[in-house]
Motif scaffolding. Structure first.
Motif, mmCIF file in Angstrom:
data_model
loop_
_atom_site.group_PDB
_atom_site.id
_atom_site.type_symbol
_atom_site.label_atom_id
_atom_site.label_comp_id
_atom_site.label_asym_id
_atom_site.label_seq_id
_atom_site.Cartn_x
_atom_site.Cartn_y
_atom_site.Cartn_z
ATOM 1 N N ILE A 5 0.868 -1.182 0.000
ATOM 2 C CA ILE A 5 0.000 0.000 0.000
ATOM 3 C C ILE A 5 0.899 1.223 0.000
ATOM 4 O O ILE A 5 1.813 1.348 0.818
ATOM 5 N N VAL A 7 0.936 5.199 0.507
ATOM 6 C CA VAL A 7 0.148 6.268 1.119
ATOM 7 C C VAL A 7 0.632 7.586 0.536
ATOM 8 O O VAL A 7 1.766 8.008 0.776
ATOM 9 N N SER A 31 -1.375 -4.293 -5.447
ATOM 10 C CA SER A 31 -1.018 -3.121 -4.655
ATOM 11 C C SER A 31 -2.084 -2.044 -4.754
ATOM 12 O O SER A 31 -2.927 -2.062 -5.653
ATOM 13 N N VAL A 123 -1.874 3.549 12.230
ATOM 14 C CA VAL A 123 -0.975 2.563 11.630
ATOM 15 C C VAL A 123 -0.600 1.554 12.708
ATOM 16 O O VAL A 123 -0.187 1.938 13.812
ATOM 17 N N ARG A 125 1.551 -2.271 13.174
ATOM 18 C CA ARG A 125 2.402 -3.292 12.561
ATOM 19 C C ARG A 125 2.404 -4.561 13.404
ATOM 20 O O ARG A 125 2.278 -4.513 14.614
ATOM 21 N N LEU A 132 -3.622 -0.476 8.183
ATOM 22 C CA LEU A 132 -3.880 0.949 8.068
ATOM 23 C C LEU A 132 -5.354 1.188 8.361
ATOM 24 O O LEU A 132 -6.226 0.641 7.679
ATOM 25 N N ALA A 141 -1.640 -4.758 4.415
ATOM 26 C CA ALA A 141 -0.605 -4.900 3.391
ATOM 27 C C ALA A 141 0.621 -5.580 3.979
ATOM 28 O O ALA A 141 0.877 -5.513 5.186
ATOM 29 N N VAL A 144 4.416 -1.134 3.328
ATOM 30 C CA VAL A 144 3.848 0.200 3.100
ATOM 31 C C VAL A 144 4.956 1.140 2.653
ATOM 32 O O VAL A 144 6.041 1.171 3.238
ATOM 33 N N ALA A 146 5.360 5.009 2.549
ATOM 34 C CA ALA A 146 4.728 6.223 3.061
ATOM 35 C C ALA A 146 5.261 7.429 2.300
ATOM 36 O O ALA A 146 6.401 7.840 2.490
ATOM 37 N N VAL A 154 2.021 8.771 8.620
ATOM 38 C CA VAL A 154 2.755 7.535 8.895
ATOM 39 C C VAL A 154 3.991 7.838 9.740
ATOM 40 O O VAL A 154 4.264 7.154 10.731
ATOM 41 N N ILE A 275 7.770 -0.826 6.697
ATOM 42 C CA ILE A 275 7.378 0.523 6.278
ATOM 43 C C ILE A 275 8.617 1.320 5.892
ATOM 44 O O ILE A 275 9.600 1.342 6.631
#
Length: 369
Positions: A5, A7, A31, A123, A125, A132, A141, A144, A146, A154, A275
């Motif tokens: 994903i 953002v 995605s 957010v 994890r 998200l 996802a 990520v 960001a 994020v 991320i």
């Protein structure tokens, strides 16, 4: 569950999506890119897209059919001293609303799912992925990217925020009734006026000729890098009003807008497990504040990094900051940060006057018609 994903739908996010489609279409097909705005959306920016940015877009097999004004020379001003740098197509001035929307449409055309009007709230994890929480529900996802700007949600949720890495910008657009009589339009010239340095501005005033909806406009603004936070804080509105008054403009009659810009620090973290940060969420350069080319580069490199993570099944992302810092992008950002520290340090009047005279002598030998 999505593989990736992204953002943010600005240049970094769109470039990341396009790169996924170019290098790993199987990942791109699983995605998603989300952005809180509906495009085209307003984006404050001087709008200068450098030749390096266009080269990066060509590497992504991207061409954009949008209005743009080519700049062939930079007029560098300090008080009564002027140095001019000639270089054909040095950069092109665009309206960011048009540029960003066109680039996002390219990502959409490459079969990356795009959802506009989706705002990120939280957010979370875990070992299996990232959740998200958005105003449209939860999204999941494996990784990520960001790319959600200088005020990155994020980044905030990861606890990586530092307030002393923020530049300040103020901007206005003014109509130009007779562009053929305007020096900047007639000579395809962008003005960078560093005279505000004497008023504690760690940056410059700019005049960029441009078009908006087909009408000639002058993009005017003030950039304050704040790369030296120990120095006194400038009163930007007062300085900008004085610059505009010299151009027979009254700030009180104009619509003034401002926005922050984060500058890149190689010593900071730009990732967490699963991320990575890209574009303004990670930072740009504090010398001239040019962010578009770095955002495109960042988005491309972030995607390459995530693609390798899927290939190795390693989502620790522990070496992302080091890889970025040691890349050509990181070296450019570090170099420009060094220049900013040097130029915007506590220098005396002699330093700038001597420097401008050196530019007057040297720049004519560095030009391209």
């Amino acid at each position: 569950m999505y593989d990736v994903i992204i953002v943010g739908g600005g240049p970094a996010g769109s470039s990341a999506a396009i790169r996924l489609a170019q290098r790993a279409p199987e990942i791109a097909s699983r995605s998603l890119l989300i952005d809180k705005a509906i495009f085209p959306r307003k984006k404050l920016c001087g709008g200068g897209v450098t030749q390096h940015a266009w080269d990066l877009l060509r590497a992504l097999d991207v061409t954009l059919d949008i209005p743009m004004f080519p700049i062939h020379q930079m007029r560098l001003v300090y008080d009564d001293l002027v140095a001019t740098f000639h270089w054909r197509n040095l950069f092109r001035v665009v309206q960011r609303a048009e540029f960003d929307a066109a680039l996002l449409n390219v990502a959409r055309a490459r079969d990356v799912e795009i959802r506009e009007g989706v705002a990120l709230r939280e957010v979370a994890r875990d070992d299996a992925g990232v959740t998200l929480v958005t105003d449209a529900g939860e999204l999941r996802a494996g990784a990520v990217i960001a790319a959600d700007g200088a005020n990155s949600i994020v980044r905030q949720k990861l606890g990586l925020v530092r307030s002393d890495r923020i530049s300040r910008l103020m901007e206005i657009l003014t109509p130009v009734e007779s562009p053929e009589r305007s020096f900047e339009f007639a000579n395809h010239t962008a003005v960078f006026d560093f005279t505000p340095l004497v008023k504690n501005v760690q940056g410059y005033y700019w005049d960029f000729p441009s078009y908006k909806n087909g009408a000639p406009m002058m993009n005017r603004g003030l950039f304050d890098a704040r790369v030296r936070p120990d120095r006194p804080r400038a009163e930007l509105k007062t300085v900008l009003a004085a610059e505009l008054q010299q151009r027979e403009l009254d700030l009180n009659t104009l619509k003034l807008e401002g926005h922050p810009e984060r500058w890149f620090d190689p010593n900071e973290k730009h990732s967490a497990p699963r991320i990575v940060l890209a574009g303004d969420a990670a930072g740009t350069e504090p010398w001239l504040g040019e962010g578009i080319s770095h955002a495109i580069d960042f988005g491309t490199r972030a995607s390459d990094y995530v693609i390798r993570a899927f290939a190795k099944n390693d989502f620790s992302f522990a070496d992302y900051s080091k890889i970025i810092s040691n890349s050509a992008l990181g070296r450019r950002l570090r170099f420009k940060k060094f220049i900013a520290h040097y130029v915007y340090g506590n220098r005396g009047e002699w330093f700038y006057r001597w420097g401008w005279r050196a530019l007057q002598i040297g720049l004519p030998f560095v030009q391209r018609d």
